[in-house]
Design an enzyme around this catalytic site. Structure first.
Site, PDB file in Angstrom:
ATOM      1  CD  GLU A 121      -2.929  -0.835  -0.001  1.00  0.00           C
ATOM      2  OE1 GLU A 121      -3.410  -0.040  -0.244  1.00  0.00           O
ATOM      3  OE2 GLU A 121      -3.173  -2.119  -0.730  1.00  0.00           O
ATOM      4  CB  SER A 141     -34.722 -36.121  47.312  1.00  0.00           C
ATOM      5  OG  SER A 141     -35.751 -37.201  46.888  1.00  0.00           O
TER       6      SER A 141
END
Length: 757
Positions: free
Chosen positions: A93, A361
């Site tokens: 770039e 339970s």
């Protein structure tokens, strides 16, 4: 030909004017650039697209997508980007990035010259100029090509940036702001999503592919790989082009919205959704939770490992889901929250911590606590574990023990420790379902119906609860009977939450449900491994090397099993089952949930002691001796005024002489049996049974006539009122009950009478 030449000459002149105009315009375009923010402002304004949940020490636990317009990771410093990527970016770039001052004049000249001869060039846009377009929407091209005004504005802003920002700041900001592919913005998002790693780990080939996206973000994989190969050649690594096309195809076939690195942690998805859904903060918000990342990892691993063990080939138990919650007793901080087994589950999005399930339970400790508080029982009181028929509005309720066996007379301590069902139901008869339901609601359990709705089955956990509410209710026992909400966040906006009957948030502070004395007695019962031996033996996953109080539970048809218990500092709740409610195969609370509970507790106490709690003032510690050796002599805890040193079985005998062996256990006195004319009479037997073993010389007598049978005898009902007697060898009536049979026709009755002969 002359006309063509004139046109070409005009085009050349126009392009030259354009290039010269760009250079001249830079001198006049400084005013718009003055609005460009500083580097520190850009970095401070950066927001990731996710919510980030942190643990209590600031370690990331979970990321949740908040911004659906773009996917951005956390801000990445230049030092956190691999040298290979930086090299690829500069080579592709802006080769003279470190030489120019915002505008690459050599590049401008080359572009102008190329425009004169219609040759293809890279263009003159520098990284700094591109950053200018990222910082200012007016300078960002709406199409692939920029206008002359945008070019001039970018160049002017680039010069301004170079004067005020350092080169490393320009490059760092560019890497975080630049869009790569689709919704991926910034090096963090593209690195984690496409390559499954942090930016510091990108190699040359991965870097080239990522940089190649900058020119053509949504290009086909073949085109991206072709451009990436050119970048690799510029980097002097042409050999990495081998197989690049196939690798690119693989990379771009991955889902584009999933981060897969360590930075994209996925430790607490259900908890994070719960926290963030409450306030919906903006994207990028970081919330510090009460969770402990290390404990969370251990909990997740332990759950998955145990479920894999249950599902090994040859012993599959049809179980794939589970959940874990750990709460600090004193503060109420939630330290671990595992909502599912993750990849092992077919419904991983379902949160098992907040899903309603039958409690089994696990409600029994609260039942015995209430009975002791009301002084209906003591821990030493004897309860009859023998068959019982309880008439209800829908017929007879006949509870059974888990192992289908009855133990006879047992103490309340043994009944709770061994999780015997019939004694629990007898206890609920004394307490009443209505009062017990009110107690459960006070503890924060989300009962939506009154106690009468559940009936006597409430003693065995027929109500639906959540793992969070159940675990927090056990925490109340650990805290001396005081119930309070839990905490999820450590920030100033901490909220306390608890699941109560209406599902609303509980108020801060504590509510005294049981006294410290009652809570201590029940905790002592739950911690007593000797009390569990009738059902579980001495060696079970519920036994720890340090003090803990724990209870398991299994719901109907083994659809849910639980293990919930506490030490001096922590309360741990485990649920194991299937999210779709499918029953498990031979998995109980002891074999499914208890091993997970034990391992999590061991981790919590690897360096932390858990000594037995000190008894609160007012309790009496008395040596208890049982007549007829029903249970061993031991020391027992009593509320003031309820202590007994000797407990004799004869005091519990029936009205007839001879003791409890001579007692009719079923049907209950006053039972009304309703016959169904649509069911064959032979299939509607009524069972007569004694409380324990068949006494020597015993015999049945029905309506004054002998009835052949022994301890459990089936009888084809005859309409009317009847008297059933249990007599000894001398014909003396030891026990009797009355019952009534309704609903059969005369014809049915004749068939019943004939069939009973």
């Amino acid at each position: 030909m002359r006309a063509v030449s004139d046109v070409r000459g005009w085009g050349v002149a126009r392009r030259v004017v354009s290039s010269v105009g760009l250079a001249l315009g830079l001198l006049q375009a400084s005013a718009p650039a003055c609005a460009v923010p500083s580097f520190d402002e850009v970095r401070q304004d950066w927001r990731a697209s996710d919510w980030i949940l942190l643990d209590r020490r600031g370690e990331p636990l979970q990321r949740l997508r908040a911004d659906m317009q773009a996917q951005r990771g956390d801000w990445v410093t230049l030092a956190e980007v691999s040298p290979a990527f930086r090299q690829a970016l500069i080579a592709s770039e802006d080769k003279r990035f470190y030489e120019h001052s915002g505008v690459d004049w050599r590049g401008v000249a080359a572009a102008a010259w190329g425009n004169l001869w219609h040759s293809r060039t890279r263009g003159a846009s520098t990284l700094t100029m591109q950053l200018a377009g990222l910082l200012d929407d007016d300078l960002r091209p709406s199409t692939r090509n920029r206008s002359v005004t945008q070019k001039i504005g970018q160049a002017a802003t680039a010069v301004w940036l170079e004067q005020r920002w350092r080169k490393d700041q320009i490059l760092e900001a560019y890497l975080n702001l630049v869009p790569f592919r689709g919704e991926l913005v910034g090096i963090s998002a593209v690195s984690q999503t496409l390559f499954g790693k942090l930016p510091i780990g990108l190699d040359a080939r991965e870097a080239a592919l990522a940089v190649a996206l900058l020119r053509a973000p949504n290009a086909a994989a073949s085109r991206v790989s072709q451009r990436a190969c050119g970048i690799l050649r510029d980097m002097g690594q042409a050999t990495d082009c081998n197989g690049l096309d196939g690798y690119a195809q693989l990379v771009f076939s991955r889902p584009a919205n999933v981060m897969t690195t360590r930075d994209a942690v996925n430790l607490a998805p259900h908890f994070a959704r719960r926290v963030f859904s409450a306030s919906r903060p903006p994207a990028g918000t970081r919330i510090t939770s009460t969770l402990d990342a290390n404990l969370q990892r251990v909990a997740v691993t332990t759950l998955q490992q145990t479920l894999r063990e249950l599902g090994t080939p040859g012993r599959s138990r049809n179980v794939q889901d589970g959940a874990i919650v750990v709460i600090d007793n004193a503060s109420g901080d939630i330290l671990a929250w595992v909502g599912s087994s993750g990849a092992l589950s077919s419904a991983a999005q379902v949160d098992g911590v907040t899903s309603l399930r039958q409690a089994g339970s696990t409600l029994k400790p609260f039942l015995y606590a209430q009975a002791i508080a009301e002084q209906r029982l003591t821990a030493a009181s004897l309860l009859d574990d023998s068959p019982i028929d309880l008439p209800t509005g829908g017929g007879l309720y006949i509870p059974q023990n888990y192992d289908r066996h009855f133990k006879g007379w047992v103490s309340a301590r043994t009944a709770l420790g061994s999780s015997l069902n019939v004694p629990a139901v007898r206890t609920l008869v004394m307490v009443t379902p209505r009062r017990f339901a009110r107690t459960l609601v006070a503890l924060g359990l989300p009962l939506t119906q009154s106690g009468d709705y559940y009936g006597y089955s409430l003693a065995l956990g027929s109500a639906d609860v959540t793992l969070l509410s159940l675990t927090n209710a056990y925490r109340a026992l650990a805290n001396g009977g005081a119930a309070s909400g839990v905490k999820e966040r450590t920030s100033e906006t901490v909220r306390t939450r608890g699941d109560n009957a209406k599902g609303t948030a509980r108020a801060e502070g504590y509510t005294a449900v049981f006294s410290p004395q009652v809570s201590f007695i029940v905790s002592d019962m739950l911690a007593d491994r000797q009390a569990r031996t009738r059902t579980l033996g001495l060696d079970s996953p519920l036994s720890t090397r340090y003090w803990t109080a724990v209870k398991t539970g299994t719901s109907k048809d083994m659809r849910d099993n639980w293990a919930v218990g506490y030490s001096r500092r922590y309360t741990v709740g485990i649920w194991v089952g299937n999210a779709d409610g499918a029953p498990m195969w031979d998995v109980s609370g002891v074999s499914g949930a208890a091993p997970i509970w034990h391992r999590v507790m061991d981790y919590l106490h690897r360096q932390t002691a858990s000594l037995p709690p000190a008894p609160p003032p007012g309790l009496e510690h008395v040596a208890v001796q049982y007549a007829e050796h029903v249970e061993p002599t031991r020391e027992e805890w009593f509320l003031p005024g309820t202590s007994q040193s000797t407990i004799a079985l004869s005091s519990l005998a029936t009205k007839a002489p001879g003791g409890p062996l001579w007692r009719i256990a079923g049907p209950a006195d006053g039972t009304i049996v309703a016959l169904d004319p649509d069911i064959p009479p032979a299939n509607q037997r009524l069972w007569f049974q004694v409380a324990a073993a068949w006494p020597k010389g015993a015999a049945w007598r029905l309506d004054g006539k002998p009835l052949v049978g022994r301890a459990r005898t089936g009888w084809l009902p005859w309409p009317g009122r009847h008297t059933l007697e249990l007599v000894d060898a001398a014909g003396v009536v030891r026990d009797s009950i009355r019952f009534e049979v309704r609903g059969a026709t005369l014809t049915d009755g004749k068939r019943m009478r004939n069939a009973s002969r």
